[in-house]
Write an enzyme that holds these catalytic residues in place. Structure first.
Site, PDB file in Angstrom:
ATOM      1  N   GLY A  28      10.522  -4.155  22.067  1.00  0.00           N
ATOM      2  CA  GLY A  28       9.590  -3.264  21.389  1.00  0.00           C
ATOM      3  C   GLY A  28       8.580  -2.641  22.328  1.00  0.00           C
ATOM      4  N   HIS A 108       0.962 -12.942  26.490  1.00  0.00           N
ATOM      5  CA  HIS A 108      -0.296 -13.231  25.806  1.00  0.00           C
ATOM      6  C   HIS A 108      -0.315 -14.735  25.589  1.00  0.00           C
ATOM      7  CE1 HIS A 108      -3.729 -12.929  23.273  1.00  0.00           C
ATOM      8  NE2 HIS A 108      -3.127 -12.835  22.102  1.00  0.00           N
ATOM      9  N   GLU A 233     -11.453  13.599  23.397  1.00  0.00           N
ATOM     10  CA  GLU A 233     -12.628  13.557  24.271  1.00  0.00           C
ATOM     11  C   GLU A 233     -13.097  12.125  24.509  1.00  0.00           C
ATOM     12  OE1 GLU A 233     -17.195  15.373  24.533  1.00  0.00           O
ATOM     13  OE2 GLU A 233     -16.143  15.329  22.615  1.00  0.00           O
ATOM     14  N   SER A 255     -24.986  15.122  28.615  1.00  0.00           N
ATOM     15  CA  SER A 255     -26.212  15.922  28.574  1.00  0.00           C
ATOM     16  C   SER A 255     -27.392  15.052  28.162  1.00  0.00           C
ATOM     17  CB  SER A 255     -26.064  17.056  27.559  1.00  0.00           C
ATOM     18  OG  SER A 255     -26.001  16.529  26.232  1.00  0.00           O
TER      19      SER A 255
END
Length: 333
Positions: A28, A108, A233, A255
Site C-alpha cells: 500500500g 512504526h 500556500e 508581512s
C-alpha cells in the site's frame, strides 16, 4: 548538548543485504514505494499482499504476489508495511517460519510498544521508520534525493542488525538526507501524539473555519477553501519551516500584518470554544479593530511582534532546529 546519532550514505553498505531477499508484506502507501526503490537499488524483492485493490498494481509493477508463508520461507528480511491493527494476526502466520537468518523490520514501533507482537527471540528486530508517506519516498529517490527516517535496533542476535538496517535504509534512499537513531518507544509515542493532537487540531481548524465562514457568515466557498489550504500556500510554508524553523519562517517571510495577526491570537488559539474564536477574529477584522491595533503596533516599530518571537522561541527549540539544519543533508527534497 544534542548528541543524537545520525547515519548517512557513507555509513551504510548495501553489500550487507545484496545476497538477501527482502520480503515486503503490504503493497500500500509505504510498501509500493519501498519495494520499487529496493528493486532499483539491485535488491531482490518479494511481495505479499492480501486480496484487495493493490493486487493489480503488484502485477503492473512486475512483482508476483506471494503467500505470507512462501515469502517468509524465501526472504531473509521481512518488512511489516501493513496497518498496526493487522500486524498481530499476520505475525501469527509469520512466526512458525522464522529462523536465525531472519530480520523483522517495522516501519512504526506500535506493535512492539503495545505488545501486539512479541517477536521470536531468535531473530533480529529493527525499526526503519520513514518520516514521510510513500509518494515522496519514491519521487525523491527517483530524483536522486531521499527522505529522513528513524532507525532502532531492538534485537541483535546476529550482531549485524545495525549494518543490515543501514544497508536497507541506503537502498531505499533514507541515508541520503540521513537516518536518526531513535528508540522505538519514543518514535511510537511521538508519532501518535502528532496524529492525535497536531493533525487533529489542524483538521478541526479547517473544518470549523469553513463551517463558520461559509455556512454562517456567507463567505464564498471556493476562495475560502483556497485561503484555508487548497491553494497549497500553507504546505509550502511548512516545508520551508522544516528548513528554517517554525518561528524563523514567519519572521523571515511573512508581512508585519501576518506576524501581528499571529501575535494577537497566539494565546487564544486552541482555547475555549473554537467557533467563538473564529467568529471573534472575523468580527475584529470586519469592524476595524484589528486595523486600529495594527496601526498602533506599526507606529511603535512593531515592538510587540519582536518581543513575541523572542518569548515563544526557546533555546532548546532553536538548538534543535539548528542541529537538524546542520545534520540532515539533502533537504532540497
Amino acid at each position: 548538548m544534542i548528541n543524537e546519532k545520525i547515519y548517512y550514505d557513507n555509513d551504510a553498505d548495501i553489500s550487507h543485504i545484496k545476497d538477501k531477499s527482502v520480503g515486503i508484506i503490504g503493497y500500500g502507501i509505504q510498501g509500493r514505494s519501498q519495494a520499487l526503490n529496493l528493486r532499483d537499488s539491485g535488491i531482490n524483492v518479494l511481495v505479499s499482499n492480501r486480496n484487495d485493490r493493490y493486487l493489480e498494481q503488484i502485477r503492473e509493477d512486475g512483482f508476483t504476489n506471494h503467500s505470507i508463508e512462501s515469502l517468509v520461507r524465501n526472504a531473509q528480511i521481512i518488512m511489516m508495511l501493513i496497518p498496526d491493527a493487522a500486524q498481530g494476526e499476520v505475525y501469527k502466520k509469520i512466526e512458525p517460519h522464522l529462523n536465525e537468518s531472519h530480520t523483522l523490520v517495522f516501519a512504526h514501533g506500535y506493535a512492539l510498544r503495545f505488545n501486539t507482537i512479541n517477536p521470536s527471540n531468535i531473530i533480529d528486530v529493527v525499526l526503519l521508520a520513514p518520516r514521510m508517506p510513500g509518494f515522496p519516498i519514491r519521487n525523491n529517490y527517483i530524483k536522486g534525493h531521499g527522505v529522513p527516517a528513524f532507525i532502532d535496533v531492538i534485537q541483535d542476535n546476529s550482531s549485524q542488525a545495525l549494518e543490515n538496517v543501514l544497508a536497507l535504509a541506503k537502498a531505499i534512499g533514507f541515508t541520503r538526507p540521513g537516518v536518526l537513531q531513535v528508540d522505538y518507544r519514543v518514535e511510537t509515542e511521538l508519532d501518535l501524539f502528532i496524529e492525535q493532537y497536531v493533525v487533529a487540531s489542524f483538521v478541526k481548524i479547517i473544518i470549523e473555519s469553513f463551517d463558520v465562514l461559509v455556512n454562517k457568515l456567507d463567505f464564498p466557498a471556493v476562495p475560502t477553501l483556497m485561503e484555508l489550504y487548497a491553494s497549497g500556500e500553507m504546505g509550502v510554508v511548512l516545508m520551508k519551516a522544516a528548513k528554517e524553523g517554525i518561528t524563523n519562517v514567519f519572521q523571515n517571510n511573512a508581512s508585519p500584518t501576518c506576524q501581528f495577526g499571529i501575535y494577537s491570537n497566539y494565546n487564544a488559539s486552541l482555547t475555549g470554544d473554537s467557533k467563538q474564536n473564529i467568529t471573534r477574529i472575523i468580527k475584529e477584522i470586519q469592524d476595524g479593530s484589528f486595523n486600529k491595533s495594527l496601526n498602533t503596533e506599526g507606529a511603535e516599530e512593531y515592538i510587540n511582534i519582536k518581543k513575541f518571537w523572542d518569548t515563544i522561541t526557546s533555546e532548546s527549540l532553536q538548538d534543535s532546529q539548528e542541529w537538524i539544519d546542520k545534520s540532515f543533508r539533502g533537504r532540497e527534497n
